[in-house]
Write a protein that holds these residues in place. Structure first.
Motif, PDB file in Angstrom:
ATOM      1  N   THR A  44       0.810  -1.217   0.000  1.00 34.85           N
ATOM      2  CA  THR A  44       0.000   0.000   0.000  1.00 34.85           C
ATOM      3  C   THR A  44       0.845   1.269   0.000  1.00 34.85           C
ATOM      4  O   THR A  44       0.309   2.365  -0.112  1.00 34.85           O
ATOM      5  N   SER A  45       2.160   1.130   0.138  1.00 28.63           N
ATOM      6  CA  SER A  45       3.043   2.309   0.036  1.00 28.63           C
ATOM      7  C   SER A  45       4.477   1.829  -0.178  1.00 28.63           C
ATOM      8  O   SER A  45       4.781   0.644   0.030  1.00 28.63           O
ATOM      9  N   GLY A  46       5.336   2.762  -0.546  1.00 27.19           N
ATOM     10  CA  GLY A  46       6.741   2.415  -0.778  1.00 27.19           C
ATOM     11  C   GLY A  46       7.411   1.865   0.472  1.00 27.19           C
ATOM     12  O   GLY A  46       8.173   0.897   0.409  1.00 27.19           O
ATOM     13  N   ALA A  91       6.340  -1.624   1.023  1.00 27.97           N
ATOM     14  CA  ALA A  91       7.012  -2.530   0.087  1.00 27.97           C
ATOM     15  C   ALA A  91       8.460  -2.774   0.511  1.00 27.97           C
ATOM     16  O   ALA A  91       8.960  -3.905   0.440  1.00 27.97           O
ATOM     17  N   ASN A  92       9.134  -1.722   0.986  1.00 28.95           N
ATOM     18  CA  ASN A  92      10.509  -1.898   1.474  1.00 28.95           C
ATOM     19  C   ASN A  92      10.554  -2.864   2.649  1.00 28.95           C
ATOM     20  O   ASN A  92      11.438  -3.728   2.727  1.00 28.95           O
ATOM     21  N   ILE A  93       9.599  -2.726   3.568  1.00 31.19           N
ATOM     22  CA  ILE A  93       9.565  -3.617   4.730  1.00 31.19           C
ATOM     23  C   ILE A  93       9.372  -5.064   4.261  1.00 31.19           C
ATOM     24  O   ILE A  93      10.041  -5.986   4.733  1.00 31.19           O
ATOM     25  N   ILE A 105      14.401   7.537   4.338  1.00 34.98           N
ATOM     26  CA  ILE A 105      14.430   7.229   5.765  1.00 34.98           C
ATOM     27  C   ILE A 105      14.136   5.735   6.021  1.00 34.98           C
ATOM     28  O   ILE A 105      14.673   5.139   6.952  1.00 34.98           O
ATOM     29  N   SER A 106      13.347   5.114   5.146  1.00 36.57           N
ATOM     30  CA  SER A 106      13.025   3.689   5.342  1.00 36.57           C
ATOM     31  C   SER A 106      14.218   2.781   5.026  1.00 36.57           C
ATOM     32  O   SER A 106      14.161   1.580   5.253  1.00 36.57           O
ATOM     33  N   HIS A 107      15.307   3.343   4.503  1.00 37.73           N
ATOM     34  CA  HIS A 107      16.521   2.551   4.250  1.00 37.73           C
ATOM     35  C   HIS A 107      17.482   2.663   5.436  1.00 37.73           C
ATOM     36  O   HIS A 107      18.512   2.004   5.460  1.00 37.73           O
ATOM     37  N   SER A 108      17.164   3.556   6.366  1.00 38.25           N
ATOM     38  CA  SER A 108      18.151   3.871   7.406  1.00 38.25           C
ATOM     39  C   SER A 108      17.977   2.979   8.622  1.00 38.25           C
ATOM     40  O   SER A 108      16.947   2.344   8.806  1.00 38.25           O
ATOM     41  N   GLY A 129      13.040   2.106  -6.775  1.00 35.34           N
ATOM     42  CA  GLY A 129      12.787   3.021  -7.896  1.00 35.34           C
ATOM     43  C   GLY A 129      11.623   3.960  -7.646  1.00 35.34           C
ATOM     44  O   GLY A 129      11.059   4.506  -8.606  1.00 35.34           O
ATOM     45  N   SER A 130      11.276   4.180  -6.364  1.00 31.48           N
ATOM     46  CA  SER A 130      10.089   4.997  -6.055  1.00 31.48           C
ATOM     47  C   SER A 130      10.070   6.305  -6.830  1.00 31.48           C
ATOM     48  O   SER A 130       9.045   6.695  -7.391  1.00 31.48           O
ATOM     49  N   HIS A 131      11.210   6.986  -6.854  1.00 33.99           N
ATOM     50  CA  HIS A 131      11.218   8.294  -7.511  1.00 33.99           C
ATOM     51  C   HIS A 131      11.218   8.208  -9.032  1.00 33.99           C
ATOM     52  O   HIS A 131      10.648   9.065  -9.700  1.00 33.99           O
ATOM     53  N   VAL A 132      11.869   7.203  -9.561  1.00 33.46           N
ATOM     54  CA  VAL A 132      12.151   7.224 -11.000  1.00 33.46           C
ATOM     55  C   VAL A 132      11.363   6.184 -11.796  1.00 33.46           C
ATOM     56  O   VAL A 132      11.639   5.994 -12.987  1.00 33.46           O
ATOM     57  N   SER A 190       8.965  -0.153  -5.461  1.00 35.67           N
ATOM     58  CA  SER A 190       8.687   1.225  -5.852  1.00 35.67           C
ATOM     59  C   SER A 190       7.302   1.701  -5.460  1.00 35.67           C
ATOM     60  O   SER A 190       6.330   0.959  -5.533  1.00 35.67           O
ATOM     61  N   SER A 191       7.225   2.970  -5.074  1.00 36.02           N
ATOM     62  CA  SER A 191       5.928   3.653  -5.002  1.00 36.02           C
ATOM     63  C   SER A 191       5.394   3.764  -6.428  1.00 36.02           C
ATOM     64  O   SER A 191       6.164   3.700  -7.390  1.00 36.02           O
ATOM     65  N   THR A 192       4.098   4.025  -6.531  1.00 31.84           N
ATOM     66  CA  THR A 192       3.489   4.112  -7.864  1.00 31.84           C
ATOM     67  C   THR A 192       2.987   5.523  -8.177  1.00 31.84           C
ATOM     68  O   THR A 192       2.167   5.713  -9.071  1.00 31.84           O
ATOM     69  N   HIS A 193       3.477   6.519  -7.413  1.00 32.33           N
ATOM     70  CA  HIS A 193       2.826   7.838  -7.521  1.00 32.33           C
ATOM     71  C   HIS A 193       3.797   9.015  -7.545  1.00 32.33           C
ATOM     72  O   HIS A 193       3.420  10.122  -7.208  1.00 32.33           O
ATOM     73  N   LYS A 194       5.046   8.766  -7.918  1.00 31.60           N
ATOM     74  CA  LYS A 194       5.986   9.892  -7.957  1.00 31.60           C
ATOM     75  C   LYS A 194       6.182  10.254  -9.441  1.00 31.60           C
ATOM     76  O   LYS A 194       5.326  10.921  -9.992  1.00 31.60           O
TER      77      LYS A 194
HETATM   78  C1  LIG Z   1      13.287   6.263  -2.328  1.00 33.13           C
HETATM   79  C2  LIG Z   1      11.981   6.208  -1.600  1.00 33.13           C
HETATM   80  N1  LIG Z   1      11.540   5.030  -1.156  1.00 33.13           N
HETATM   81  C3  LIG Z   1      10.374   4.905  -0.491  1.00 33.13           C
HETATM   82  C4  LIG Z   1       9.592   6.007  -0.247  1.00 33.13           C
HETATM   83  C5  LIG Z   1       8.340   5.859   0.537  1.00 33.13           C
HETATM   84  O1  LIG Z   1       7.253   5.795  -0.282  1.00 33.13           O
HETATM   85  P1  LIG Z   1       5.766   5.941   0.304  1.00 33.13           P
HETATM   86  O2  LIG Z   1       5.588   7.362   0.664  1.00 33.13           O
HETATM   87  O3  LIG Z   1       4.934   5.457  -0.832  1.00 33.13           O
HETATM   88  O4  LIG Z   1       5.686   5.045   1.510  1.00 33.13           O
HETATM   89  C6  LIG Z   1       9.992   7.271  -0.696  1.00 33.13           C
HETATM   90  C7  LIG Z   1       9.120   8.430  -0.434  1.00 33.13           C
HETATM   91  O5  LIG Z   1       9.277   9.527  -0.729  1.00 33.13           O
HETATM   92  C8  LIG Z   1      11.231   7.376  -1.378  1.00 33.13           C
HETATM   93  O6  LIG Z   1      11.685   8.563  -1.794  1.00 33.13           O
END
Ligand SMILES: Cc1ncc(COP(=O)(O)O)c(C=O)c1O
Length: 439
Positions: free
Chosen positions: A96-98, A101-103, A127-130, A202-205, A227-231
């Motif tokens: 439901t969000s990037g 998906a990362n988790i 921040i979700s990579h940190s 690839g959320s951004h690109v 990836s997010s689907t909305h950037k």
């Molecule tokens: C590289 C990257 N990954 C993940 C996310 C998180 O995506 P979401 O806001 O869909 O959870 C972002 C959000 O800006 C992002 O820049």
């Protein structure tokens, strides 16, 4: 009417009014947040459909609830189109969000206490990579990928050495501040030597990848795209995961039942439409987006702004990064531009140690591109930004000029709306007769 009902009626009226004022604001503004986009009216129609009320846990044809026949049909179409668009063996559209998906990917590909490598937040990592975020769930040890702040990219040679030395389980590429393609091939080569997996966020690109104008991570050696689907990808808010057949069951289990129960079915329907739009218009959209980013960066540079990476054409993505530390800092500059309805965000740059008033602003041109703006408008916008920040002109005067510029750009291009001769993207109805409230 009872007192409580009168109070609630007022609350609802205030909500409707705030949404209408928000639409009015965005009709007159220059939305340049790099993580946002605007969906077509065709996509938005899916978001208000009955799909938004339903449950369809499980997979197409194998649901835990009845009533899913047409949901199955839509999800099958979305999966098929996504596989075609990204040439991927497997796609999971349920996150439901990037971050979600990362988790899921971290759960699928690591064990408790493993090492992973990712970019630090000042170097552009999300921040979700940190170590403060998703990796905490697994007690992972996170090492920063080495970053070259002059080139604004991962230092590929040092990355290779670090991977061989530290032997991480997973290497997480991709970023939130993302100007140039990442060294996926080099990461994949080193990863093979130590048995690590390469995940590309690839959320951004994603929209630029779909339009074949940035890089092709799966062909370059990444095991997974998350990836997010909305950037840059102009779909509903949500996420997807792409991978090979070898990882299919691990990824799918980590999504459902691991981290998602019911996925958002109206978003799946909207995503199917957005993918179809990208199949038709994605290449032209991605080309124009990158051309616009380069043009905006050049004009900002010529107008006296310290735009990063002048020596390499400023950017190869939808983003432009500007060091505004000499102009009051990122918070000050972003807030001042907002007064003129120019919407950007403050952003940490590699030299920053704390997130308070960071040195940078980050600008994205994908939404301006979607509403039809081209290089000529980028020149005008750079001049307006100079008038606000460097010349310190009267802000209301610039705000009026922003509105006048926006007047001619009210429709979503590169979409089926454009094919239908343009529906005003901001006059999408929020109609509801509050006075018809009944028991
Ligand atoms: C590289 C990257 N990954 C993940 C996310 C998180 O995506 P979401 O806001 O869909 O959870 C972002 C959000 O800006 C992002 O820049």
């Amino acid at each position: 009417m009872r007192e409580l009902e009168v109070e609630m009626k007022r609350a609802v009226e205030r909500v409707f009014s705030a949404v209408e004022r928000h639409h009015e604001l965005f009709k007159n503004a220059l939305p340049m947040i790099a993580s946002e986009n605007i969906t077509s009216v065709a996509v938005r129609n899916m978001l208000i459909s009955d799909f938004s009320h339903r449950y369809a846990e499980g997979d197409v044809g194998r649901r835990f609830y009845q009533g899913c026949a047409f949901i199955d049909e839509v999800e099958a179409i979305a999966i098929d189109l996504a596989k075609r668009l990204f040439s991927a063996e497997h796609v999971n559209l349920k996150p439901t969000s990037g971050v979600n998906a990362n988790i899921a990917v971290i759960l699928a590909l690591t064990d408790v206490g493993d090492r992973i490598m990712a970019l630090s937040v000042p170097d552009g990592g999300h921040i979700s990579h940190s170590k403060f975020s998703a990796p905490q769930i697994r007690g992972l040890h996170v090492d920063n990928l080495p970053f070259d702040s002059t080139e604004m990219n991962i230092d590929a040679a040092r990355m290779h050495e670090d991977i061989i030395e530290k032997k991480p389980r997973m290497i997480l590429l991709g970023a939130s501040l993302f100007l140039f393609p990442h060294p996926v091939r080099e990461a994949a080569e080193a990863a093979r030597e130590v048995g690590a997996r390469v995940v590309y966020d690839g959320s951004h690109v994603l929209g630029l990848i779909a339009g074949r104008r940035f890089q092709d991570p799966l062909r370059e050696g990444a095991d997974v795209i998350v990836s997010s689907t909305h950037k840059t990808f102009p779909g509903p808010q949500g996420a997807l995961i792409l991978c090979g057949e070898d990882l299919r069951s691990r990824i799918d289990m980590a999504v459902f039942p691991g981290t998602v129960s019911n996925h958002h079915l109206h978003h799946v329907a909207g995503l199917a439409v957005a993918i179809a739009e990208m199949m038709c218009f994605g290449e032209a959209y991605a080309s124009q987006t990158i051309a616009n980013a380069k043009a905006l960066a050049r004009h900002l540079h010529e107008n006296g702004f310290n735009v990063l990476c002048a020596h390499k054409g400023f950017t190869a993505s939808h983003q432009v990064a500007v060091d505004v530390s000499e102009l009051g800092g990122g918070s000050y500059v972003a807030m001042k531009l907002e007064k003129a309805n120019i919407i950007v965000n403050k952003n940490m740059l590699p030299s920053d140690r704390t997130p308070e008033n960071p040195s940078g602003i980050r600008i994205g041109v994908q939404e301006l591109t979607r509403i039809g703006m081209k290089e000529r408008e980028m020149a005008e916008i750079a001049a307006m930004m100079r008038r606000v920040i460097i010349d310190e002109e009267n802000i209301d005067k610039v705000k009026k000029d922003v509105s006048a510029l926006r007047e001619g750009f009210q429709h979503v291009h590169f979409s089926f709306d454009a094919v239908q001769n343009g529906v005003n993207a901001y006059d999408f109805p929020v109609h509801f007769n509050i006075d018809a409230f009944q028991h």
